[in-house]
Write a protein that holds these residues in place. Structure first.
Motif, PDB file in Angstrom:
ATOM      1  N   THR A 153       8.138  76.915  40.826  1.00 55.36           N
ATOM      2  CA  THR A 153       7.496  75.810  40.111  1.00 55.36           C
ATOM      3  C   THR A 153       8.424  74.595  40.183  1.00 55.36           C
ATOM      4  O   THR A 153       9.509  74.669  40.767  1.00 55.36           O
ATOM      5  CB  THR A 153       7.247  76.196  38.634  1.00 55.36           C
ATOM      6  OG1 THR A 153       8.507  76.443  38.013  1.00 55.36           O
ATOM      7  CG2 THR A 153       6.354  77.428  38.530  1.00 55.36           C
ATOM      8  N   GLU A 154       8.007  73.517  39.554  1.00 55.84           N
ATOM      9  CA  GLU A 154       8.868  72.326  39.536  1.00 55.84           C
ATOM     10  C   GLU A 154      10.182  72.621  38.833  1.00 55.84           C
ATOM     11  O   GLU A 154      11.225  72.092  39.194  1.00 55.84           O
ATOM     12  CB  GLU A 154       8.149  71.165  38.829  1.00 55.84           C
ATOM     13  CG  GLU A 154       7.142  70.481  39.711  1.00 55.84           C
ATOM     14  CD  GLU A 154       6.599  69.227  39.040  1.00 55.84           C
ATOM     15  OE1 GLU A 154       7.356  68.511  38.357  1.00 55.84           O
ATOM     16  OE2 GLU A 154       5.400  68.989  39.212  1.00 55.84           O
ATOM     17  N   ARG A 155      10.134  73.466  37.819  1.00 58.02           N
ATOM     18  CA  ARG A 155      11.351  73.787  37.061  1.00 58.02           C
ATOM     19  C   ARG A 155      12.216  74.800  37.795  1.00 58.02           C
ATOM     20  O   ARG A 155      13.414  74.884  37.535  1.00 58.02           O
ATOM     21  CB  ARG A 155      10.979  74.313  35.687  1.00 58.02           C
ATOM     22  CG  ARG A 155      10.297  73.231  34.847  1.00 58.02           C
ATOM     23  CD  ARG A 155       9.902  73.751  33.513  1.00 58.02           C
ATOM     24  NE  ARG A 155      11.074  74.014  32.708  1.00 58.02           N
ATOM     25  CZ  ARG A 155      11.053  74.651  31.558  1.00 58.02           C
ATOM     26  NH1 ARG A 155       9.912  75.080  31.069  1.00 58.02           N
ATOM     27  NH2 ARG A 155      12.151  74.840  30.889  1.00 58.02           N
ATOM     28  N   ARG A 156      11.597  75.598  38.664  1.00 59.75           N
ATOM     29  CA  ARG A 156      12.354  76.619  39.401  1.00 59.75           C
ATOM     30  C   ARG A 156      12.243  76.367  40.903  1.00 59.75           C
ATOM     31  O   ARG A 156      11.760  77.202  41.649  1.00 59.75           O
ATOM     32  CB  ARG A 156      11.791  78.010  39.097  1.00 59.75           C
ATOM     33  CG  ARG A 156      12.248  78.535  37.784  1.00 59.75           C
ATOM     34  CD  ARG A 156      11.912  79.980  37.695  1.00 59.75           C
ATOM     35  NE  ARG A 156      10.738  80.078  36.827  1.00 59.75           N
ATOM     36  CZ  ARG A 156       9.847  81.020  36.871  1.00 59.75           C
ATOM     37  NH1 ARG A 156       9.939  81.967  37.735  1.00 59.75           N
ATOM     38  NH2 ARG A 156       8.840  81.028  36.045  1.00 59.75           N
ATOM     39  N   ASN A 157      12.696  75.242  41.355  1.00 58.21           N
ATOM     40  CA  ASN A 157      12.560  74.898  42.769  1.00 58.21           C
ATOM     41  C   ASN A 157      13.824  75.160  43.582  1.00 58.21           C
ATOM     42  O   ASN A 157      13.864  74.886  44.761  1.00 58.21           O
ATOM     43  CB  ASN A 157      12.113  73.445  42.941  1.00 58.21           C
ATOM     44  CG  ASN A 157      13.102  72.470  42.361  1.00 58.21           C
ATOM     45  OD1 ASN A 157      14.151  72.858  41.871  1.00 58.21           O
ATOM     46  ND2 ASN A 157      12.744  71.195  42.415  1.00 58.21           N
ATOM     47  N   GLY A 209       3.628  80.976  44.716  1.00 55.12           N
ATOM     48  CA  GLY A 209       3.439  79.664  44.088  1.00 55.12           C
ATOM     49  C   GLY A 209       3.639  79.703  42.585  1.00 55.12           C
ATOM     50  O   GLY A 209       4.033  78.712  41.973  1.00 55.12           O
ATOM     51  N   GLN A 210       3.370  80.841  41.969  1.00 54.24           N
ATOM     52  CA  GLN A 210       3.588  80.978  40.534  1.00 54.24           C
ATOM     53  C   GLN A 210       5.071  81.135  40.205  1.00 54.24           C
ATOM     54  O   GLN A 210       5.520  80.766  39.125  1.00 54.24           O
ATOM     55  CB  GLN A 210       2.811  82.184  39.994  1.00 54.24           C
ATOM     56  CG  GLN A 210       1.309  82.006  40.053  1.00 54.24           C
ATOM     57  CD  GLN A 210       0.580  83.311  39.733  1.00 54.24           C
ATOM     58  OE1 GLN A 210       1.192  84.365  39.575  1.00 54.24           O
ATOM     59  NE2 GLN A 210      -0.743  83.227  39.650  1.00 54.24           N
TER      60      GLN A 210
END
Length: 191
Positions: free
Chosen positions: A158-162, A154-155
């Motif tokens: 992220t939204e930026r690395r989806n 989950g770390q």
């Protein structure tokens, strides 16, 4: 307890690891039939275990290297032929049974003792059982390490690395978990 751990001693993995733990051996079992079944499986695995040659190489390579190093006299050559013929006539199953019996006759270790250290000191005495033990006692007893990996995933995502591919994510999680085991903090690992 009976409901939760019913027939636990019939679980092959748990029963074999218990038998091979020099702190417990047969002591941890309530049912003699479970002990007999576990001993049968361990003995069969020990009979199948190959014995390594003293040089660390196996089979013909070790024999060829030994012949290249020294050409023995005719007397020693005759002796070695008889000795090697003696070992080829041995029965691996009988040797495994004797090894298991000898192991079971040894006194139990203290509960606080390290079973892997015990096996390390007894490797030359019980070579077949040591090989079986190395495949059985390496099983992780808890799921905590694997459960710690899920939050790391989950770390990483992220939204930026989806849009990270599943194979790249698998590699990053693997590296992250293993580098932390080696002492490298996760914040030093580049994602």
């Amino acid at each position: 307890m009976d409901r939760k751990f019913h027939r636990m001693e019939y679980n092959s993995v748990l029963s074999e690891t218990t038998i091979l733990d020099p702190r417990f051996k047969k002591l941890a079992f309530n049912d003699n039939r479970a002990v007999d079944e576990a001993l049968q499986r361990v003995t069969t695995a020990a009979a199948r275990a190959s014995q390594p040659t003293p040089g660390g190489q196996e089979g013909e390579e070790a024999e060829e290297d030994e012949e290249e190093r020294q050409q023995p006299s005719a007397v020693w050559r005759l002796f070695e032929e008889r000795a090697s013929g003696d070992t080829t006539r041995r029965n691996p199953s009988a040797d495994a049974i004797l090894e298991v019996r000898s192991y079971l006759d040894e006194p139990l270790c203290q509960r606080s003792a390290d079973p892997l250290s015990w096996w390390k000191t007894k490797a030359s005495v019980y070579p077949r059982l040591t090989q079986v033990m190395s495949r059985r006692l390496c099983i992780v007893a808890t799921s905590v390490p694997s459960e710690r990996i899920f939050p790391k995933t989950g770390q990483i995502i992220t939204e930026r690395r989806n849009r990270i591919s599943s194979s790249k994510l698998r590699h990053l999680v693997f590296l992250n978990a293993n580098l932390e085991d080696m002492g490298t903090p996760s914040w030093q690992v580049r994602h």
